[in-house]
Design a protein around this motif. Structure first.
Motif, PDB file in Angstrom:
ATOM      1  N   MET A 124       0.847  -1.175   0.000  1.00 19.84           N
ATOM      2  CA  MET A 124       0.000   0.000   0.000  1.00 19.84           C
ATOM      3  C   MET A 124       0.894   1.239   0.000  1.00 19.84           C
ATOM      4  SD  MET A 124      -2.992   1.072   2.695  1.00 19.84           S
ATOM      5  CE  MET A 124      -4.174  -0.060   2.009  1.00 19.84           C
ATOM      6  N   SER A 125       0.549   2.208  -0.802  1.00 25.05           N
ATOM      7  CA  SER A 125       1.367   3.412  -0.906  1.00 25.05           C
ATOM      8  C   SER A 125       1.126   4.352   0.270  1.00 25.05           C
ATOM      9  CB  SER A 125       1.061   4.148  -2.216  1.00 25.05           C
ATOM     10  OG  SER A 125      -0.186   4.812  -2.119  1.00 25.05           O
ATOM     11  N   ARG A 126       2.058   5.251   0.454  1.00 22.12           N
ATOM     12  CA  ARG A 126       1.939   6.250   1.515  1.00 22.12           C
ATOM     13  C   ARG A 126       0.712   7.132   1.272  1.00 22.12           C
ATOM     14  NH1 ARG A 126       4.052  11.291   2.405  1.00 22.12           N
ATOM     15  NH2 ARG A 126       4.674  11.759   4.523  1.00 22.12           N
ATOM     16  N   GLU A 127       0.450   7.447   0.024  1.00 20.53           N
ATOM     17  CA  GLU A 127      -0.712   8.267  -0.336  1.00 20.53           C
ATOM     18  C   GLU A 127      -2.025   7.556   0.017  1.00 20.53           C
ATOM     19  OE1 GLU A 127      -2.599  11.605  -1.326  1.00 20.53           O
ATOM     20  OE2 GLU A 127      -0.426  11.409  -1.370  1.00 20.53           O
ATOM     21  N   GLU A 128      -2.081   6.242  -0.190  1.00 21.08           N
ATOM     22  CA  GLU A 128      -3.280   5.478   0.172  1.00 21.08           C
ATOM     23  C   GLU A 128      -3.491   5.480   1.692  1.00 21.08           C
ATOM     24  OE1 GLU A 128      -3.677   2.020  -3.201  1.00 21.08           O
ATOM     25  OE2 GLU A 128      -1.893   1.972  -1.916  1.00 21.08           O
ATOM     26  N   VAL A 129      -2.403   5.374   2.445  1.00 15.62           N
ATOM     27  CA  VAL A 129      -2.498   5.442   3.907  1.00 15.62           C
ATOM     28  C   VAL A 129      -2.994   6.825   4.313  1.00 15.62           C
ATOM     29  CG1 VAL A 129      -1.198   5.349   6.079  1.00 15.62           C
ATOM     30  CG2 VAL A 129      -0.728   3.674   4.269  1.00 15.62           C
ATOM     31  N   TYR A 130      -2.467   7.869   3.688  1.00 15.11           N
ATOM     32  CA  TYR A 130      -2.895   9.245   3.976  1.00 15.11           C
ATOM     33  C   TYR A 130      -4.380   9.420   3.688  1.00 15.11           C
ATOM     34  CZ  TYR A 130      -2.986  14.390   3.567  1.00 15.11           C
ATOM     35  OH  TYR A 130      -3.284  15.728   3.688  1.00 15.11           O
ATOM     36  N   ASP A 131      -4.865   8.852   2.596  1.00 11.95           N
ATOM     37  CA  ASP A 131      -6.296   8.926   2.269  1.00 11.95           C
ATOM     38  C   ASP A 131      -7.148   8.271   3.355  1.00 11.95           C
ATOM     39  OD1 ASP A 131      -5.867  10.291  -0.109  1.00 11.95           O
ATOM     40  OD2 ASP A 131      -5.938   8.483  -1.353  1.00 11.95           O
ATOM     41  N   ILE A 132      -6.703   7.124   3.851  1.00 13.82           N
ATOM     42  CA  ILE A 132      -7.444   6.425   4.905  1.00 13.82           C
ATOM     43  C   ILE A 132      -7.436   7.251   6.191  1.00 13.82           C
ATOM     44  CG2 ILE A 132      -7.353   4.406   6.451  1.00 13.82           C
ATOM     45  CD1 ILE A 132      -6.565   2.785   3.893  1.00 13.82           C
ATOM     46  N   VAL A 133      -6.300   7.849   6.520  1.00 16.70           N
ATOM     47  CA  VAL A 133      -6.224   8.700   7.710  1.00 16.70           C
ATOM     48  C   VAL A 133      -7.164   9.899   7.550  1.00 16.70           C
ATOM     49  CG1 VAL A 133      -4.716  10.236   9.050  1.00 16.70           C
ATOM     50  CG2 VAL A 133      -3.905   7.956   8.382  1.00 16.70           C
ATOM     51  N   GLN A 134      -7.196  10.504   6.377  1.00 19.91           N
ATOM     52  CA  GLN A 134      -8.101  11.632   6.132  1.00 19.91           C
ATOM     53  C   GLN A 134      -9.558  11.212   6.325  1.00 19.91           C
ATOM     54  OE1 GLN A 134      -6.710  12.790   2.168  1.00 19.91           O
ATOM     55  NE2 GLN A 134      -6.266  14.818   2.996  1.00 19.91           N
TER      56      GLN A 134
ATOM     57  N   GLU B  46      -8.695   0.055  10.188  1.00 19.40           N
ATOM     58  CA  GLU B  46      -8.981   0.156   8.757  1.00 19.40           C
ATOM     59  C   GLU B  46      -7.842  -0.437   7.912  1.00 19.40           C
ATOM     60  OE1 GLU B  46     -11.423   0.981   5.635  1.00 19.40           O
ATOM     61  OE2 GLU B  46     -11.946   1.405   7.721  1.00 19.40           O
ATOM     62  N   LEU B  47      -6.619  -0.260   8.388  1.00 16.86           N
ATOM     63  CA  LEU B  47      -5.445  -0.773   7.672  1.00 16.86           C
ATOM     64  C   LEU B  47      -5.107  -2.207   8.070  1.00 16.86           C
ATOM     65  CD1 LEU B  47      -3.341   2.464   7.969  1.00 16.86           C
ATOM     66  CD2 LEU B  47      -4.213   1.484   5.830  1.00 16.86           C
ATOM     67  N   ASN B  48      -5.837  -2.743   9.037  1.00 15.92           N
ATOM     68  CA  ASN B  48      -5.640  -4.112   9.513  1.00 15.92           C
ATOM     69  C   ASN B  48      -4.216  -4.339  10.030  1.00 15.92           C
ATOM     70  OD1 ASN B  48      -6.638  -6.655  10.122  1.00 15.92           O
ATOM     71  ND2 ASN B  48      -5.960  -7.514   8.177  1.00 15.92           N
TER      72      ASN B  48
END
Length: 81
Positions: free
Chosen positions: A1-11, A52-54
């Motif tokens: 998973m990319s850093r941007e995808e993690v950032y989207d989930i955090v947002q 969410e990220l398991n």
């Protein structure tokens, strides 16, 4: 998973916990308290993001985190392990 995808989930998690916040207000360099998160909100954001990220990360891993970028970095490091 990319850093941007993690950032989207955090947002998304931040918007779930603090409904008055818009996505464009969640700049990566901001601190959670800058966008209205109290200590309970911050803990909820961390735990919901992990769920969410398991991933399971010791909460002490977040002790030195000063902003949203730090949160994303800790989550991203552990998602890809």
């Amino acid at each position: 998973m990319s850093r941007e995808e993690v950032y989207d989930i955090v947002q998304e998690t931040i918007m779930d916990v603090i409904p008055d916040v818009e996505k464009e207000d969640i700049a990566i360099e901001k601190q959670l308290k800058d966008i209205g998160a109290n200590s309970i909100d911050r803990m909820e954001i961390v735990t919901m993001s992990m769920r969410e990220l398991n991933v399971k990360i010791p909460l002490m891993s977040f002790a030195g985190v000063n902003n949203i970028e730090g949160l994303v970095n800790v989550l991203h490091e552990n998602v890809n392990n």
